[in-house]
Design a protein around this motif. Structure first.
Motif, short mmCIF file in Angstrom:
data_model
loop_
_atom_site.label_atom_id
_atom_site.label_comp_id
_atom_site.label_asym_id
_atom_site.label_seq_id
_atom_site.Cartn_x
_atom_site.Cartn_y
_atom_site.Cartn_z
N UNK A 142 0.83 -1.21 0.00
CA UNK A 142 0.00 0.00 0.00
C UNK A 142 0.87 1.26 0.00
N UNK A 143 1.99 1.21 0.73
CA UNK A 143 2.91 2.35 0.79
C UNK A 143 3.60 2.53 -0.57
N UNK A 144 4.06 1.43 -1.15
CA UNK A 144 4.74 1.49 -2.45
C UNK A 144 3.81 2.04 -3.53
N UNK A 145 2.56 1.62 -3.50
CA UNK A 145 1.58 2.07 -4.51
C UNK A 145 1.35 3.58 -4.40
N UNK A 146 1.18 4.06 -3.18
CA UNK A 146 0.91 5.47 -2.97
C UNK A 146 2.15 6.32 -3.29
N UNK A 147 3.35 5.82 -2.95
CA UNK A 147 4.58 6.55 -3.24
C UNK A 147 4.75 6.75 -4.75
N UNK A 148 4.48 5.69 -5.52
CA UNK A 148 4.58 5.78 -6.98
C UNK A 148 3.57 6.78 -7.54
N UNK A 149 2.34 6.75 -7.00
CA UNK A 149 1.30 7.68 -7.45
C UNK A 149 1.67 9.13 -7.17
N UNK A 150 2.24 9.38 -5.98
CA UNK A 150 2.49 10.76 -5.54
C UNK A 150 3.81 11.33 -6.08
N UNK A 181 -1.43 -7.54 4.49
CA UNK A 181 -2.87 -7.61 4.26
C UNK A 181 -3.58 -6.45 4.97
N UNK A 182 -3.25 -6.24 6.23
CA UNK A 182 -3.91 -5.19 7.02
C UNK A 182 -3.63 -3.81 6.43
N UNK A 183 -2.39 -3.57 6.00
CA UNK A 183 -2.05 -2.27 5.40
C UNK A 183 -2.81 -2.02 4.11
N UNK A 184 -3.17 -3.11 3.41
CA UNK A 184 -3.92 -2.98 2.16
C UNK A 184 -5.33 -2.46 2.37
N UNK A 185 -5.78 -2.43 3.60
CA UNK A 185 -7.14 -1.96 3.92
C UNK A 185 -7.29 -0.46 3.63
N UNK A 186 -6.16 0.27 3.80
CA UNK A 186 -6.21 1.70 3.52
C UNK A 186 -6.68 2.57 4.68
N UNK A 230 -13.34 -8.47 10.18
CA UNK A 230 -14.07 -8.80 8.94
C UNK A 230 -13.13 -8.76 7.73
N UNK A 231 -12.28 -7.74 7.70
CA UNK A 231 -11.36 -7.57 6.57
C UNK A 231 -10.35 -8.73 6.51
N UNK A 232 -9.79 -9.08 7.67
CA UNK A 232 -8.79 -10.16 7.72
C UNK A 232 -9.42 -11.51 7.39
N UNK A 233 -10.64 -11.71 7.90
CA UNK A 233 -11.30 -13.00 7.69
C UNK A 233 -11.51 -13.28 6.20
N UNK A 234 -11.72 -12.22 5.44
CA UNK A 234 -11.92 -12.39 4.00
C UNK A 234 -10.62 -12.70 3.27
#
Length: 564
Positions: A350-358, A484-489, A526-530
């Motif tokens: 999630x951090x890598x994705x946002x860094x590339x975007x910004x 996984x948890x960081x991917x929640x945003x 709920x997020x982790x369970x999925x």
């Protein structure tokens, strides 16, 4: 003589960008001093460091380092003696290191935030005869000095090498307004500027230094017991500088002609990552470092970067993440950034994705240890897609995954990562027993990290041996759950640790710092369970305002485990 590696031994070579060599020429320099002497003369007119709005030229680093080296020699220090350096990223740090190396001495990097107990251990273990220390932490030294072998103290201040009146103003604010200098008594200490002044009247005696001489004692392993000094020879650090230069070349060559390569030095120089990849690599390329004394002070970081053009930014995931979520992020011009290297801990998707975007610049995750000077592998700097891997071994480096008996595991199977290359340390300082545990007779260093290699030669860290959580016989790797948890945003930071459980032996505990204040425990469950199989789901969730970290920004899982 070991047989040279074949193409079959190095499947990762096909992933190398065009122009990156399979091996590097290690004969270019006999020592780090040869590199220093060449660069300080060749780039004399260029700025070497930018600090608190002031530029320090290569010529000035050269002048002060020669004088300080002569000062050390006048005090009776001889080749091989150890000198401790206990400072944040201030101008005196690179001057002190250049002086120590030129005098034939050994740099002992010390974390300025050490307690007196930790400092006492390191000074005694290294046998350091001298120390260069910033006054902010002088009280720590004063508390243990009588129990150490230290004979000479050179005392620095935050503003000392700045021009007047800024020198006076910075020191006044640090001492009297922010009160960052606790009272101390070190009557034998000599001020840094005074030591340089005394050395200018002396002549530096040339010391014959070769590739097998010790350059740095880099202490490590504090998380697995008593801290040990990794012996880094001149050739080890030189190799890693040349490997890093070759690896970054495909994008650093895009810097317009006439524009000086510039790096953000936010990681502490006493950490081997910044020592090699910021200070030594910039010296080699005639580059400039923007020195950040305290990367945790994000407003000060933004103040230092505003109006600056920079091309390289080595950092850890927590710093990238902290910058991205700061309101001043867009006040900095990120458009010149060519390479962002993530190391020290896992970079989260999630951090890598946002860094590339910004920023428009991808985070290239790399991997290394103090014992490997530090870089062992990295993702190609030309790749923009985040893979979650630690990339492929650097030029001249071999890596493989081993089982507990030391046999190579099948492709795709987890095993302990072992590394062989010119950047691998000579061993642990005066610890042949500890050295024998990690370096085999044929030179393979066992990292203590569990990884897998795919058919292309890319490596992925599954986790540290000691961080693995065993739930009812199933292995849970904290990095996976954290990613996984960081991917929640909705999460700013998180860490996963194992806690004792009477039913499953161990259970998963998740500690979270919220980004979204409305985030609830149920939302996370709920997020982790999925996304995670049953045994990987957190049994316990705790919210905190912040997570404990090392000065480099690594999250201290051990501390979280002990608090659970």
């Amino acid at each position: 003589m070991s047989t040279p590696p074949t193409a079959a031994d190095r499947p990762w070579l096909s992933a190398y960008p065009e122009g990156v060599p399979a091996d590097i020429d290690l004969s270019q320099y006999r020592s780090l001093v040869a590199l220093l002497d060449e660069s300080l003369a060749k780039y004399a007119e260029r700025s070497a460091y930018h600090y608190m709005g002031h530029d320090m030229a290569y010529a000035e680093v050269d002048r002060q380092a020669r004088a300080l080296a002569a000062y050390w020699q006048s005090k009776g220090l001889v080749k091989g003696d150890r000198v401790a350096v206990m400072m944040p990223n201030v101008l005196q740090y690179p001057v002190a290191v250049a002086a120590i190396l030129r005098a034939g001495l050994v740099v002992v990097n010390v974390n300025p935030l050490y307690t007196a107990r930790e400092l006492e251990h390191q000074l005694n273990d290294s046998g350091a005869k001298a120390i260069v220390i910033i006054e902010n932490f002088a009280a720590t030294l004063a508390a243990c000095l009588s129990k150490t072998p230290i004979q000479h103290i050179v005392l620095a201040s935050m503003g000392e090498l700045l021009p007047w009146p800024k020198r006076w103003l910075v020191n006044y604010v640090v001492r009297n307004v922010k009160k960052l200098v606790p009272p101390f008594e070190l009557p034998s200490a000599v001020r840094f500027a005074d030591a340089v002044h005394k050395g200018q009247a002396l002549s530096l005696q040339r010391v014959e230094i070769g590739p097998e001489d010790m350059a740095v004692l880099q202490y490590t392993g504090g998380t697995t017991g008593v801290s040990k000094g990794a012996v880094l020879l001149h050739r080890n650090v030189l190799a890693n500088v040349l490997q890093s230069e070759a690896w970054d070349a495909p994008v650093m060559h895009r810097i317009p002609a006439g524009e000086q390569p510039t790096a953000v030095c936010a990681l502490p120089l006493y950490h081997i990552f910044a020592f090699t990849v910021n200070m030594m690599l910039s010296l080699r390329s005639g580059g400039k470092n923007i020195l950040i004394p305290n990367p945790r002070d994000l407003p000060a970081v933004f103040k230092a970067l505003k109006g600056q053009t920079f091309h390289s930014f080595p950092a850890v995931n927590t710093l990238f993440n902290g910058l991205l979520h700061h309101p001043e992020f867009d006040s900095v011009n990120w458009s010149h950034l060519k390479v962002s290297i993530g190391g020290g801990m896992a970079v989260q998707a999630a951090v890598a994705k946002l860094w590339l975007e910004r920023t428009g610049c991808p985070i290239c995750e790399g991997y290394g240890l103090s014992e490997t000077s530090p870089s062992a592998s990295c993702n190609p700097v030309t790749v923009t897609a985040f893979s979650g891997s630690i990339g492929v071994p650097l030029p001249g480096t071999l890596m493989r995954c081993l089982d507990d008996e030391g046999h190579e595991v099948p492709l795709g199977q987890p095993g302990e990562i072992a590394i062989k290359g010119p950047q691998v340390m000579a061993g642990y300082w005066q610890r042949p027993d500890e050295t024998a545990k990690v370096i085999s007779a044929d030179g393979w260093f066992r990292s203590g990290d569990i990884g897998v290699m795919d058919e292309r030669g890319y490596f992925r860290i599954v986790d540290r041996k000691k961080d693995m959580i065993l739930v009812s016989g199933f292995n849970v790797y904290p990095n996976e759950v954290e990613d996984v948890v960081m991917g929640m945003g909705r999460v700013l930071e998180c860490a996963v640790v194992g806690i004792p459980d009477e039913h499953s032996g161990e259970a998963v505990k998740l500690i979270v710092v919220k980004k979204d204040p409305t985030l609830s425990e149920q939302d996370l469950r709920d997020y982790c369970r999925e996304r995670l199989t049953g045994y990987k789901n957190p049994k316990l969730i705790e919210f905190r305002s912040e997570l404990p970290k090392t000065p480099v920004g690594k999250i201290l899982r051990r501390q979280l485990r002990q608090a659970s």
